[in-house]
Scaffold this active site. Structure first.
Site, PDB file in Angstrom:
ATOM      1  N   GLY A  91       0.819  -1.214   0.000  1.00  0.00           N
ATOM      2  CA  GLY A  91       0.000   0.000   0.000  1.00  0.00           C
ATOM      3  C   GLY A  91       0.847   1.255   0.000  1.00  0.00           C
ATOM      4  O   GLY A  91       0.358   2.358  -0.277  1.00  0.00           O
ATOM      5  N   ASP A 119      -2.525   6.705   2.870  1.00  0.00           N
ATOM      6  CA  ASP A 119      -2.004   7.782   2.023  1.00  0.00           C
ATOM      7  C   ASP A 119      -0.737   7.384   1.262  1.00  0.00           C
ATOM      8  O   ASP A 119      -0.147   8.201   0.548  1.00  0.00           O
ATOM      9  CB  ASP A 119      -1.733   9.040   2.877  1.00  0.00           C
ATOM     10  CG  ASP A 119      -0.782   8.750   4.032  1.00  0.00           C
ATOM     11  OD1 ASP A 119      -0.192   7.649   4.071  1.00  0.00           O
ATOM     12  OD2 ASP A 119      -0.634   9.620   4.910  1.00  0.00           O
ATOM     13  N   ARG A 170      14.722   0.110   0.816  1.00  0.00           N
ATOM     14  CA  ARG A 170      15.040  -1.139   1.491  1.00  0.00           C
ATOM     15  C   ARG A 170      15.273  -2.267   0.490  1.00  0.00           C
ATOM     16  O   ARG A 170      14.793  -2.204  -0.647  1.00  0.00           O
ATOM     17  CB  ARG A 170      13.983  -1.478   2.553  1.00  0.00           C
ATOM     18  CG  ARG A 170      12.552  -1.517   2.088  1.00  0.00           C
ATOM     19  CD  ARG A 170      11.600  -1.843   3.255  1.00  0.00           C
ATOM     20  NE  ARG A 170      10.311  -2.291   2.749  1.00  0.00           N
ATOM     21  CZ  ARG A 170       9.360  -2.838   3.476  1.00  0.00           C
ATOM     22  NH1 ARG A 170       9.542  -3.008   4.778  1.00  0.00           N
ATOM     23  NH2 ARG A 170       8.220  -3.228   2.942  1.00  0.00           N
ATOM     24  N   ASP A 246       0.948 -11.429   6.382  1.00  0.00           N
ATOM     25  CA  ASP A 246       1.482 -10.576   5.301  1.00  0.00           C
ATOM     26  C   ASP A 246       2.811  -9.937   5.704  1.00  0.00           C
ATOM     27  O   ASP A 246       3.478  -9.336   4.865  1.00  0.00           O
ATOM     28  CB  ASP A 246       0.467  -9.485   4.911  1.00  0.00           C
ATOM     29  CG  ASP A 246      -0.014  -8.688   6.110  1.00  0.00           C
ATOM     30  OD1 ASP A 246      -0.651  -9.270   6.999  1.00  0.00           O
ATOM     31  OD2 ASP A 246       0.263  -7.476   6.174  1.00  0.00           O
ATOM     32  N   ASP A 256       9.320  -5.818   7.603  1.00  0.00           N
ATOM     33  CA  ASP A 256       8.235  -4.920   8.001  1.00  0.00           C
ATOM     34  C   ASP A 256       8.317  -4.514   9.478  1.00  0.00           C
ATOM     35  O   ASP A 256       7.510  -4.924  10.319  1.00  0.00           O
ATOM     36  CB  ASP A 256       6.862  -5.548   7.685  1.00  0.00           C
ATOM     37  CG  ASP A 256       6.552  -5.454   6.192  1.00  0.00           C
ATOM     38  OD1 ASP A 256       7.473  -5.180   5.421  1.00  0.00           O
ATOM     39  OD2 ASP A 256       5.392  -5.646   5.801  1.00  0.00           O
TER      40      ASP A 256
HETATM   41  P1  AMP Z   1       1.739  -3.275   8.065  1.00  0.00           P
HETATM   42  O1  AMP Z   1       1.060  -4.027   9.147  1.00  0.00           O
HETATM   43  O2  AMP Z   1       2.385  -1.975   8.460  1.00  0.00           O
HETATM   44  O3  AMP Z   1       2.717  -4.143   7.341  1.00  0.00           O
HETATM   45  O4  AMP Z   1       0.615  -2.801   7.005  1.00  0.00           O
HETATM   46  C1  AMP Z   1      -0.478  -3.606   6.619  1.00  0.00           C
HETATM   47  C2  AMP Z   1      -0.979  -3.203   5.265  1.00  0.00           C
HETATM   48  O5  AMP Z   1      -1.404  -1.840   5.269  1.00  0.00           O
HETATM   49  C3  AMP Z   1       0.050  -3.319   4.150  1.00  0.00           C
HETATM   50  O6  AMP Z   1      -0.614  -3.786   3.020  1.00  0.00           O
HETATM   51  C4  AMP Z   1       0.526  -1.905   3.978  1.00  0.00           C
HETATM   52  O7  AMP Z   1       1.020  -1.672   2.696  1.00  0.00           O
HETATM   53  C5  AMP Z   1      -0.713  -1.109   4.270  1.00  0.00           C
HETATM   54  N1  AMP Z   1      -0.423   0.245   4.789  1.00  0.00           N
HETATM   55  C6  AMP Z   1       0.082   0.577   5.992  1.00  0.00           C
HETATM   56  N2  AMP Z   1       0.225   1.902   6.107  1.00  0.00           N
HETATM   57  C7  AMP Z   1      -0.210   2.447   4.932  1.00  0.00           C
HETATM   58  C8  AMP Z   1      -0.331   3.775   4.421  1.00  0.00           C
HETATM   59  N3  AMP Z   1       0.041   4.845   5.140  1.00  0.00           N
HETATM   60  N4  AMP Z   1      -0.816   3.926   3.177  1.00  0.00           N
HETATM   61  C9  AMP Z   1      -1.184   2.878   2.448  1.00  0.00           C
HETATM   62  N5  AMP Z   1      -1.115   1.606   2.854  1.00  0.00           N
HETATM   63  C10 AMP Z   1      -0.633   1.393   4.084  1.00  0.00           C
HETATM   64 MG    MG Z   2       3.433  -5.124   6.178  1.00  0.00          MG
END
Ligand code: AMP
Ligand code: MG
Length: 479
Positions: A91, A119, A170, A246, A256
């Site tokens: 995202g 965002d 990264r 994920d 992550d």
């Molecule tokens: P995470 O747990 O941080 O790995 O995020 C879970 C999901 O949310 C992943 O698919 C990320 O790409 C998405 N995500 C987290 N923060 C954002 C953001 N600010 N904008 C868009 N997608 C996000």
């Molecule tokens: Mg993630």
């Protein structure tokens, strides 16, 4: 090699378009370089002096395309806090392509098809944390994605309050996640799932290519790699905080970095993630959750390898690998090199004692590494001393079975018990400084991240005791 000479390939784009979405990065306003890791740059064959180039900032900001680069976001699903989310994906991460076996990715480079309500941005605070922690895990010898550079900017990003946007460049040998397989399994696209498995074998397990039963063997390696990484987390006192499927790399490395933390005082119940009210991802739950996540992966693979076989393999190898790795690392941390049937009990006793003593986990082992019979050096670290004193007596007795000299034991223990751990309170100080435009602490932290077992006379301030109010705090997931 100069950074301008890098030539990228994009093998992931040879899979078909269900796997990704081609998207251009959205550059940040007035970007500037905060830090670059020479150590990570070497992985791409780059010379140190190319890292200060203006070009590096443009590459990280997505405003300069390297030769061969085609930008895209990857699609995946995942179990988040135990619940299945059918479509996630990158995202806010945009892939640039691959060079020298490393896939380059910009985290925070703008919206993609998978951004949902987000965002597409990452804030300075969380980007500093991910940048330094990736390099610190590498320094500790734990499999991890790496971070080559970090840029800041003037772009405003809304979180609990206004913050500034940043991007981390990264690197990882693979960005495929357990959730990537779950996505195709849910869709019933077994042809695609098999293609993905072939891709993963090519990318991460090439020695298995065209061997008999290669998908089962691939799963076996994923189980063993994951168990090894989690054993390392547990031995060093690392709490990841968001072990959703994920966020589980298909080759078992740590990826992550979000609300992670190292333990301050040893507390096996510690939960670093503020939003994890029930402690699903608490420190002590990490091995069990890794097993659960691997079981979800096994389920996702059923169209290419029998569930009965993967389940059996998981039940046999996960616990076995985890326990063997964890114990061998704990014995090394304790300086126990001869074998003794009572050693497992000694480890359990020690952990129970540390849990009740209110004692810093890292400082305890560093002091133990120099233990010469003087108990007060260690007991001074804790509040509740009686049990630990009793344990130290048993430990001292056990040390008599060791054949190496005291000096040799100290040297070996100092090489496995880090002095410098990126504790949250120290990272927080570096973040506050960076917000004022001072990045020198980030450079200091990068140095100790790469050499955590060494002594750095000038950098002692980075391993000062955690202030009481900052001990084992919880961190927000918003990043
Ligand atoms: P995470 O747990 O941080 O790995 O995020 C879970 C999901 O949310 C992943 O698919 C990320 O790409 C998405 N995500 C987290 N923060 C954002 C953001 N600010 N904008 C868009 N997608 C996000
Ligand atoms: Mg993630």
């Amino acid at each position: 090699m100069k950074i301008s000479a890098l030539k990228l390939t994009t093998p992931y784009l040879e899979l078909d378009s269900l796997f990704f979405d081609k998207v251009e990065p959205t550059p940040l306003l007035r970007p500037y370089l905060i830090s670059a890791s020479k150590n990570a740059a070497k992985l791409l064959g780059l010379h140190d002096n190319t890292l200060s180039e203006e070009l590096l900032v443009k590459i990280v900001n997505g405003s300069h395309k390297l030769e061969g680069s085609e930008t895209f976001a990857m699609c995946y699903a995942g179990h988040q806090f135990g619940y299945f989310v059918p479509r996630l994906g990158d995202g806010r991460a945009i892939n640039l392509g691959k060079v020298n076996g490393w896939n380059l990715q910009l985290k925070g480079a703008g919206k993609t098809l998978y951004s949902r309500q987000g965002d597409g941005r990452a804030v300075l605070r969380s980007s500093i944390r991910e940048y330094l922690m990736s390099e610190a895990m590498y320094g500790l010898g734990i499999a991890t994605s790496r971070a080559l550079a970090l840029i800041g900017s003037d772009t405003d990003v809304a979180r609990e309050y206004w913050e500034k946007g940043a991007i981390v460049l990264r690197l990882s040998p693979t960005w495929v996640r357990f959730g990537t397989f779950e996505y195709f399994a849910l869709k019933g696209r077994h042809d695609k799932l098999q293609k993905l498995a072939d891709y993963v074998i090519d990318e991460s397990f090439p020695h298995l290519k065209n061997t008999e039963g290669m998908y089962l063997k691939m799963y076996e390696e994923i189980v063993k790699n994951t168990a090894t990484t989690i054993a390392q987390w547990q031995s060093v006192g690392f709490n990841h905080g968001v072990m959703n499927t994920d966020n589980m790399s298909i080759d078992g490395r740590t990826i992550d970095y979000g609300p992670f933390a190292f333990l301050d005082d040893y507390d096996t119940n510690y939960i670093c993630n503020h939003t994890d009210a029930e402690g699903r991802y608490s420190f002590k739950n990490q091995p069990g959750i890794a097993h659960w996540n691997l079981a979800q992966l096994a389920r996702a693979l059923t169209s290419i390898v029998s569930h009965e076989q993967t389940q059996k393999l998981l039940d046999t190898y996960f616990g076995m690998t985890y326990e063997a790795k964890y114990l061998s690392m704990m014995f090394a941390k304790m300086g126990l090199f001869e074998s003794d049937t009572k050693d497992v009990e000694l480890v359990k006793w020690m952990l129970g004692t540390l849990q009740n003593a209110s004692i810093d986990y890292t400082a305890f082992f560093r002091k133990l590494s120099c233990y010469d019979g003087n108990k007060s050096d260690i007991l001074d670290l804790c509040i509740y001393k009686t049990d630990l004193e009793e344990w130290l007596e048993a430990y001292e007795l056990r040390l008599q079975n060791e054949k190496i000299t005291l000096i040799e034991r100290h040297t070996k223990m100092l090489a496995v018990n880090p002095k410098y751990i990126l504790k949250n309170h120290i990272l927080q100080e570096a973040i506050e400084e960076a917000k004022q435009g001072n990045f020198s602490m980030i450079e200091d932290l990068l140095k100790v991240a790469h050499t955590p077992f060494g002594e750095h006379e000038q950098l002692e301030y980075l391993c000062k005791a955690t202030p009481l109010k900052a001990k084992n705090i919880k961190l927000s997931c918003s990043s």
